[in-house]
Design an enzyme around this catalytic site. Sequence first.
Site, PDB file in Angstrom:
ATOM      1  N   CYS B 123       7.234 -10.072 -17.359  1.00 33.26           N
ATOM      2  CA  CYS B 123       6.612  -9.753 -18.668  1.00 33.26           C
ATOM      3  C   CYS B 123       4.941  -9.688 -18.367  1.00 33.26           C
ATOM      4  O   CYS B 123       4.277 -10.538 -18.199  1.00 33.26           O
ATOM      5  CB  CYS B 123       6.785 -10.962 -19.599  1.00 33.26           C
ATOM      6  SG  CYS B 123       8.412 -11.701 -19.867  1.00 33.26           S
ATOM      7  N   PRO B 127       1.330  -4.460 -25.797  1.00 29.38           N
ATOM      8  CA  PRO B 127       1.194  -3.257 -26.667  1.00 29.38           C
ATOM      9  C   PRO B 127      -0.190  -2.444 -26.222  1.00 29.38           C
ATOM     10  O   PRO B 127      -0.075  -1.159 -26.520  1.00 29.38           O
ATOM     11  CB  PRO B 127       1.117  -3.949 -28.014  1.00 29.38           C
ATOM     12  CG  PRO B 127       1.805  -5.169 -27.922  1.00 29.38           C
ATOM     13  CD  PRO B 127       1.627  -5.790 -26.522  1.00 29.38           C
ATOM     14  N   GLU B 362       6.045   0.735 -13.798  1.00 26.85           N
ATOM     15  CA  GLU B 362       5.839   0.048 -12.725  1.00 26.85           C
ATOM     16  C   GLU B 362       4.499   1.218 -11.925  1.00 26.85           C
ATOM     17  O   GLU B 362       4.661   1.338 -10.696  1.00 26.85           O
ATOM     18  CB  GLU B 362       6.961  -0.094 -11.608  1.00 26.85           C
ATOM     19  CG  GLU B 362       7.709  -1.025 -12.068  1.00 26.85           C
ATOM     20  CD  GLU B 362       8.488  -1.872 -11.127  1.00 26.85           C
ATOM     21  OE1 GLU B 362       9.433  -2.194 -11.159  1.00 26.85           O
ATOM     22  OE2 GLU B 362       7.415  -2.354  -9.895  1.00 26.85           O
TER      23      GLU B 362
END
Lengths: 262, 379
Positions: B123, B127, B362
């Site tokens: 995590c 947002p 990523e």
Amino acid sequence: MNIFVCVKQVPDTETKITPTGDGSFIETSSIKWIMNPYDEFAVEQALLIKADNAESTVTVVRVGSTQDTEALRTAMAMGADEAFLVETTENLDSYMTAKALKGAIEKSGKTPDLILSGKQAIDSDALQVPQILAQMLDLPSVSVVVGFEKDGDKITLKREVEGGALEVYEVTGPTVVACNKGLNTPRYASLPGIMKAKKKPLTTLSLSDVGVSDGDRKLKFSNFQLPPEKPPGKKFDAMDEAAAAGVVSEVVGLLRTEAKVI
Amino acid sequence: MDFNLSPEQKEFKEHALKFVKNEIIPVAQKFDESGEYPREIFQKAWELGLINTSIPESLGGNGFNNLEACLITETLAYGCMGMNSNFMANDLALLPILIGGNEEQKKKFITPFTESFKIASFCLTEPNNGSDAAGIKTTFTDKGDHWEVNGDKMWITNAGYADLFVVYGTIDPELKHKGISCLVMEKGVEGLEIGKKEDKMGHRASDTRGLKFNKVKVPKENMLGNPGDGWLIAMKTLDHSRPLVASSAVGGAQRALDCAVEYSKERTQFGKPISAHQAIQMMIADMAIKVEASRLLVHKAACMADNKQRNTDIASYAKAFAADSCMEITTDAVQIFGGYGYSKEYPVEKLMRDAKLLQIYEGTSQIQRLVIAREVLNK
């Protein structure tokens, strides 16, 4: 309990097959080899029996070249304990193969309590080796087996016969059982299994070690050929409605005169 | 220099491929359509040793090196890039613990993953903070005997099913990347709110959600390293995981190439298979070049990681090139299939949708280029 599994290495079904120039065999250099799929059922059955019978060992035996030991390594990665390879680059016939397997089983120093194999190899499709092997070892044999239940020394085998019926056999120890699809679901080799297989014993024997010589050959392979190519199909253009009726009678005519199916 | 894999590595790939062909490819489209989470397949793959490739033998893992992990990932992604995202997320979440955790933390959090099938989430993204990871707003407040976590996360893979969350936050936003810290949160803690599953263009079998932390209490001993070590842990994690993400792009691209080759031999136009037309041959050749070049870059980046060489530049080349190539190759595969390629009855439109995410997650292809330019210009 000493369980033996006879496995064969066969070309992957997706491999393109080419006969050698002289027709004596197929080109083997570019082939991707796999364990004969029917033999996977035999390996799985051996491992299931082993899981229920402590102290059992599963020994896999194969006749073939050392170039690629895929089938034996896969069997050991699935969980077999030990492997014997009778090394040869020759294309042996069923009799020689059975004799070599018998020799390897004897060389292992273990008396077989059960011998499993696939019902046939998907390359030569001879369906003979398990039966010849049983004859040579003077053991009973049951082939095309789709049901296997062991209760003490008694083994109940279900065998497929034509028309979808099943024959049920009850046998007591040592028996040669040739397995068919439907008997079980072979497990995948796990990656830790592949690593463990590296440390398991693999003994290589020569044909002379197992008492097989050229004199044993009953069958000579002389001419491998690809099946004839299918002639191209015929296409008929019936998009134009006016022409459709003519096309139908043309097709019917050809089915009568050329294909001779109606 | 020897470009050959070891016999054992070839076997890993072959046996993984057998699993993928039997268990993943036949159902990939169904999962793509329903968006159902492929938990059973995930578990089966775990049982075969295809998951959590980064765990060393000392902690009960398989002890694969980075190259081997890449070979496995490529093969899983060959089956379904979406499902592979779930699988790979486990490694991504466990890596920070392996990199930044102490022995006690490794034993406590990693070992359960080797003993039974478990799922983890990494995590980092929020947002309002994706590429600008150092600007994350989730706060870790020292409450004496515990950390209090407040904030939001976004695009978290496996979030709806995870047993464990590795969460990045800041102890003080003013400190920028020096304030970033990383801690382990276990599922079911009070104040952890898991959002709805996102309805995505591709990777539909992967579970992606937002998270909300509302005064979540996390024990002090769950902090990886010291407060402020999070940034370094995240960067080291990405150095290790970038070749994995790149290899999943190689897998997807290889699948698109294989589909296109097969179809081009079957489809006849102008009286011959389309593979006999030069226009198609040019496309197939370009696709093949890109697949192999991507794979070589991935293998180099992975081997460098295995040799403990700094691979930041090469890993970024691999990620950017493999992801961009995968997008191009899957697009070309749709083109070769023509109208059929645009239909959901054939597998390539899914590949094209799945490929897009590889250029985004990523580290986007643009961020990779920023990293690469910095590496090249500062040499």
